[in-house]
Design an enzyme around this catalytic site. Structure first.
Site, PDB file in Angstrom:
ATOM      1  N   GLN A 226     -19.113   4.351   1.710  1.00 62.39           N
ATOM      2  CA  GLN A 226     -18.350   3.993   0.510  1.00 62.39           C
ATOM      3  C   GLN A 226     -17.703   2.632   0.681  1.00 62.39           C
ATOM      4  OE1 GLN A 226     -15.307   6.813  -0.513  1.00 62.39           O
ATOM      5  NE2 GLN A 226     -15.089   6.050  -2.589  1.00 62.39           N
TER       6      GLN A 226
ATOM      7  N   SER B 102     -17.792   9.149  12.545  1.00 61.33           N
ATOM      8  CA  SER B 102     -18.767   9.293  11.458  1.00 61.33           C
ATOM      9  C   SER B 102     -19.313   7.940  11.033  1.00 61.33           C
ATOM     10  CB  SER B 102     -18.104   9.992  10.270  1.00 61.33           C
ATOM     11  OG  SER B 102     -18.983  10.056   9.171  1.00 61.33           O
TER      12      SER B 102
ATOM     13  N   GLU C 224      -6.298   6.031  -5.978  1.00 61.19           N
ATOM     14  CA  GLU C 224      -7.216   6.441  -4.911  1.00 61.19           C
ATOM     15  C   GLU C 224      -6.559   7.443  -3.974  1.00 61.19           C
ATOM     16  OE1 GLU C 224      -9.860   4.522  -1.299  1.00 61.19           O
ATOM     17  OE2 GLU C 224      -7.708   4.178  -1.455  1.00 61.19           O
TER      18      GLU C 224
ATOM     19  N   GLY D  41     -22.625   4.646   9.528  1.00 61.02           N
ATOM     20  CA  GLY D  41     -22.229   3.449   8.814  1.00 61.02           C
ATOM     21  C   GLY D  41     -21.190   3.765   7.750  1.00 61.02           C
TER      22      GLY D  41
ATOM     23  N   GLN E 251       0.845  -1.194   0.000  1.00 60.54           N
ATOM     24  CA  GLN E 251       0.000   0.000   0.000  1.00 60.54           C
ATOM     25  C   GLN E 251       0.881   1.245   0.000  1.00 60.54           C
ATOM     26  OE1 GLN E 251      -2.073   2.736   0.150  1.00 60.54           O
ATOM     27  NE2 GLN E 251      -3.591   1.779   1.484  1.00 60.54           N
TER      28      GLN E 251
ATOM     29  N   GLY F 261      -9.016   1.589   0.220  1.00 58.05           N
ATOM     30  CA  GLY F 261      -9.911   1.815   1.352  1.00 58.05           C
ATOM     31  C   GLY F 261      -9.376   1.352   2.692  1.00 58.05           C
ATOM     32  N   GLU F 262      -8.032   1.234   2.817  1.00 59.88           N
ATOM     33  CA  GLU F 262      -7.471   0.777   4.097  1.00 59.88           C
ATOM     34  C   GLU F 262      -7.821   1.745   5.231  1.00 59.88           C
ATOM     35  OE1 GLU F 262      -3.173  -0.151   6.259  1.00 59.88           O
ATOM     36  OE2 GLU F 262      -3.330  -0.340   4.064  1.00 59.88           O
ATOM     37  N   ARG F 263      -7.846   3.039   4.926  1.00 58.62           N
ATOM     38  CA  ARG F 263      -8.187   4.024   5.963  1.00 58.62           C
ATOM     39  C   ARG F 263      -9.607   3.776   6.484  1.00 58.62           C
ATOM     40  NH1 ARG F 263     -10.419   9.258   5.588  1.00 58.62           N
ATOM     41  NH2 ARG F 263      -9.867  10.629   7.328  1.00 58.62           N
ATOM     42  N   ARG F 264     -10.562   3.509   5.591  1.00 60.90           N
ATOM     43  CA  ARG F 264     -11.935   3.224   6.011  1.00 60.90           C
ATOM     44  C   ARG F 264     -12.008   1.939   6.822  1.00 60.90           C
ATOM     45  NH1 ARG F 264     -12.318   4.838   0.761  1.00 60.90           N
ATOM     46  NH2 ARG F 264     -12.835   2.791  -0.101  1.00 60.90           N
TER      47      ARG F 264
END
Length: 300
Positions: free
Chosen positions: A82, A74, A132, A79, A58, A98-101
């Site tokens: 994305q 949030s 991304e 929920g 990553q 999307g590792e942060r999410r």
């Protein structure tokens, strides 16, 4: 490793990364509603958070704790809106984008998250992760440079092909990759945000870069002040006759810059009345291997 740009046929069958991730999400959204954990491994579905693992390559290495806490709050309230892009890996899934999410969902104690499942290869996985992060301005200059270098050295991309993928100029990619010629300690200061990309570029090729960087930080110098200090710190050039040349020829400097941008490495030219020397600098064995392959005309 190939220096040839991808053919039109090859590009036709590759994901349209240049269109942005919204296009990827839009394509998947048309496949139907989110399915449960028992559905086949394709399309959009819900999976346990524990079934996901981060990609070891990553591009993004730094995650701000305060920003993660804010995102987790949030997600806990609304929920995860994305989906996370993943690919099958072993008995679970590896995160492509999307590792942060995913990290924030764990902090919010969310047990299942929506994911988009795609069968990407290693090169495509790194490309999408890079796109991304660049679109969200999440990467620092060193992380972005390392991702470009990995795609070029490990997967045979050219700077021109990368420029089209990320919608940046080739010179932008070349200039970022030159930051990898700096000592690791200075790269770390850039990654931390203590030094800007402008500061770092000004110090490339200067003598005792680590001392110079420490002085720039301690005195809070601007990029222009750093450029002046770096010029004064650069070693004197000598002609073939041994005489010092304090002021380098502007044409030679321009040629050095042009070659450095083309190759993505540092280039030094020493020119005198009887000829001179061309020096190519490298900071890793991978860069040395790239230079050798290009000079010998080999294809990886």
């Amino acid at each position: 490793m190939s220096d040839m740009p991808p053919t039109a046929a090859a590009l036709k069958h590759r994901p349209a990364l240049g269109r942005g991730l919204n296009a990827l999400f839009g394509d998947v959204a048309r496949e139907g509603p989110i399915a449960g954990p028992g559905t086949p491994s394709a399309g959009l579905r819900l999976v346990p958070v524990s079934a996901l693992s981060p990609h070891p390559q990553q591009p993004r290495r730094h995650f701000d704790d305060a920003a993660l806490d804010e995102l987790a709050a949030s997600i806990g309230e609304r929920g995860l809106i994305q989906p996370i892009v993943v690919r099958p890996m072993g008995t679970g899934f590896q995160i492509v984008a999307g590792e942060r999410r995913w990290r924030a969902a764990q902090r919010a104690h969310i047990h299942e998250v929506p994911v988009i499942i795609r069968d990407f290869d290693d090169s495509q996985t790194l490309e999408i992760a890079l796109v991304e992060n660049i679109q969200r301005a999440d990467l620092n200059a060193i992380e972005e440079a390392q991702a470009y270098a990995r795609l070029i050295l490990d997967y045979g991309h050219t700077q021109e092909a990368l420029a089209k993928i990320v919608h940046k100029s080739r010179s932008h990619i070349a200039n970022l990759m030159r930051l990898l010629d700096l000592p690791a300690a200075v790269q770390a200061r850039v990654a931390e945000g203590v030094l800007s990309m402008g500061h770092a570029r000004a110090m490339i090729g200067a003598a005792d870069v680590e001392r110079l960087a420490a002085e720039v930080i301690a005195r809070g110098l601007s990029v222009r002040e750093t450029e002046r200090l770096a010029r004064a710190a650069k070693p004197e050039r000598r002609s073939s006759g041994g005489a010092s040349r304090v002021a380098p020829d502007h044409d030679i400097v321009a040629l050095e810059r042009q070659l450095a941008d083309l190759l993505g490495i540092s280039v030094k030219i020493q020119h005198g009345a009887r000829g001179g020397a061309l020096t190519l600098g490298y900071s890793t064995l991978e860069q040395l291997d790239m230079i050798c392959q290009r000079l010998s005309g080999e294809r990886g």
